[in-house]
Structures are given as C-alpha cells and as structure tokens.
Write a protein that holds these residues in place. Sequence first.
Motif, PDB file in Angstrom:
ATOM      1  N   GLU A 171      69.613  97.487  17.151  1.00 52.24           N
ATOM      2  CA  GLU A 171      70.426  97.708  15.951  1.00 52.24           C
ATOM      3  C   GLU A 171      71.810  97.066  16.089  1.00 52.24           C
ATOM      4  O   GLU A 171      72.069  96.312  17.027  1.00 52.24           O
ATOM      5  CB  GLU A 171      70.549  99.210  15.695  1.00 52.24           C
ATOM      6  N   GLU A 172      72.694  97.419  15.149  1.00 53.44           N
ATOM      7  CA  GLU A 172      74.058  96.877  15.158  1.00 53.44           C
ATOM      8  C   GLU A 172      74.763  97.168  16.486  1.00 53.44           C
ATOM      9  O   GLU A 172      75.381  96.295  17.080  1.00 53.44           O
ATOM     10  CB  GLU A 172      74.854  97.499  14.008  1.00 53.44           C
ATOM     11  N   ARG A 207      66.063  92.001  15.992  1.00 52.50           N
ATOM     12  CA  ARG A 207      67.436  92.422  15.678  1.00 52.50           C
ATOM     13  C   ARG A 207      67.450  92.960  14.263  1.00 52.50           C
ATOM     14  O   ARG A 207      67.004  92.299  13.320  1.00 52.50           O
ATOM     15  CB  ARG A 207      68.378  91.219  15.806  1.00 52.50           C
ATOM     16  N   TYR A 242      70.016  94.563  11.383  1.00 54.58           N
ATOM     17  CA  TYR A 242      71.428  94.758  11.052  1.00 54.58           C
ATOM     18  C   TYR A 242      71.623  95.961  10.130  1.00 54.58           C
ATOM     19  O   TYR A 242      72.246  95.901   9.080  1.00 54.58           O
ATOM     20  CB  TYR A 242      71.993  93.482  10.437  1.00 54.58           C
ATOM     21  N   GLU A 243      71.038  97.059  10.565  1.00 51.39           N
ATOM     22  CA  GLU A 243      71.244  98.356   9.928  1.00 51.39           C
ATOM     23  C   GLU A 243      70.838  99.409  10.940  1.00 51.39           C
ATOM     24  O   GLU A 243      70.122  99.116  11.905  1.00 51.39           O
ATOM     25  CB  GLU A 243      70.411  98.495   8.650  1.00 51.39           C
TER      26      GLU A 243
END
Length: 374
Positions: free
Chosen positions: A131-132, A184, A186-187
Amino acid sequence: MTMKKPTYTHNIKQGIVVFGVILTTLGSVCGCAAGEVAPPEGYEDINTDIEAVEEETVEPEDMHMAEAVPYTGDEKEAPETPEETETTEEEEPQEEFLPGYPTEKDWKERHTGSVSYIWEPTILVSIFVNEEEDFWTEEEKQVILNNCNIAYGFVADYMKENYDTDVELIYDWTEDPDLSMSIRLYEDVPAYITTEEERHYDQLELEWVEEIGYRDLCLKYNTSSIGFLYLIPHEGGSYSSIHFIDDGDYIWNEGTLLYLQDMYSPTYEYETPTVLAHELLHLFGAEDYYSSAEVFTEETYDTLAKECPDDIMLRTFVKVNGVYTTFPDEVYGEITPVTAYLLGVGDEDAIADLPELERKEAACFPGSVFDRPF
C-alpha cells in the motif's frame, strides 16, 4: 589521379619527331616495345594490343554486368538479402486452454469456480499487496509461509487419515517464484470491508489476477484448479471471494483476502494457521457454521452448533475466561463429516438433520452471490 594535357609550342612536324625520339628512348630504358606505355609499378600485365582488341568479336550473350553491391566498409561482407517467403494465413492454435478444457468458455462453465475439487492438485498463488505506507517485509512473508505450511499440512493430513482423500496444494513460492507476485496499490485497504466495498475489491482482485500467467501455471502443473491469496500487510478481518453456480463469470477466480494480523485479537496477533485452513476450505465448498453469517435459518445454525461443536468452520478461536484466544502454531478444530460432505467427499447421511446444506452439485455453492446477504 587526374592527368593534365601537355601544351605544344612547336609545329606539328617537330612535335612528331620529338615524340618519336621520346618513345624510342623510353623503350630502351624501361624495356617496353615501341607503341607501348609503361604500366605503373605493381600493375599486372594485360593485353594492350590494339589491333587484337579491334579484331576480337564478343558475342552479346557472353557479356556480363557486375551487380551493384552497397559499400559496407573495409573487410565487411555485403549483407545478405533474405529470401522472400510465401505468406500463409496463420492457423489458430489447437492446444488446450487448460488441462481437460479446450476453451476458456468450457472451463468457466464449470460449476465449482477456479478452485475445483479438494482431491485434485490445486495451485495457490500469493499476491502481496503493498500500500501507500505499508509494505511487506521478507520476515512477514516468511510468517505467512510458515502458517501456510501448518494450515495446509493439517488439511492434507486430516483428509487422508479420516476420509482417505489425497490433497495436493501447490503454493510454496520459495520453490517456484511463479507462485508469488507483488503489486503496488495507491490506496489503503480497510481493516473491515463492507458489502459495498467488496464489489470494489472484487474488481481489483480481477485486475491483479490478470497480471499472472495463471493459464501457463495450470499447464505447468497439469491442473485446472487454481486459487489466489490476496495478502494485505496490516490488521483486518480475512474473508473469501467464492463462486456460486449462477454467477457466470462473476468471481470466477476464487481467492481469499488475508490480512497479516487478526483485527479481532486484542494484541493483533499474526493471522493464524486456523484462519488460513478455514478460508482454504471455503474455496472447496465449505460454509460458515456461525449464526452471524446469516445464510441459513437459526434452526440450522443451532443444529450445526450441536453436531459440529469443534468444526473448523464454526470457529477459528476460543474464549478462555472470556478472553479471545487463538493458536499461533497449530490448527484448532476438526473437519467433521458435515464439512466433508460439502467438500464432495463425505456421505449424504451427515446432513440428514440439515436439509439446507443439501447439494445437487458437489464442492460448490448453490444459488448466486447476489442472493446472499454478504
């Protein structure tokens, strides 16, 4: 080199005389006969007899033109021109899409989903979601692998000893790196995913799976049974995405969303082997036996609690003196005859008092996920 023409300043007769003397002198010095011109040093002798050349007749068919060759530098051969080949229409490959299924359509019409029967070899691909801010470490991945070894070893041993059923689970990414991948995101995946959010993550999981060459994996291991572990690097409540007979392509690729840590544990312990075994059995057709699942009637859940008090599908933890207690190094529970029946192995007599669990198709979920409350 360019030669300049000489300039004559005397009359023609004088020029002829002088020219004759010069030729005679050159002939005696250079060893050349009169009427010949001395070739430059190193030049090969050729026939310079003008009369012979004039008398010689050459037939047209004996004359050849040298082909033009592009310059490619010193000591380099001219590139060969590839021969033209006849173009033919490409034939569609005749090889099977998956073992036993000649087309994707045939494969996806199977009622069990991507994970088939528990007695067939089954591939489990691990997809580590970064995650981020939360990333998987190698130590955390090793924890998951160790718990998989315990959980899947328990299922294989229990099914062999109690139901004479061989279970082969192919999942160890340290032996075959193709069984694991990292992506990956992005949340941040929430610790608890609601029904509305689940649709969103179903779509994400579909995209993740498409990044995997799972068709090649099935051919490699000669099986058409394959499932996916979507691994989240923090605490949460794990659950399975399962296929129902009437769902068509919806959630065809069955899998389990597994968190690193158990959100229900007071100390956020690592997700236990019991949970991993519980979720694995879901993929092969096992149901939840606790009443909060709200799939069956209360009467059915009461009967399940009485007949299957230690079944792994009823609970994955116990309360000791009111304290939530898990088992980090072992699997707690049994695979009762009721669960074996749902897996397609046990006898139908096991559900004599549980008509809601009756299956027309073995090792699958009836109805549609859209009809379920979850």
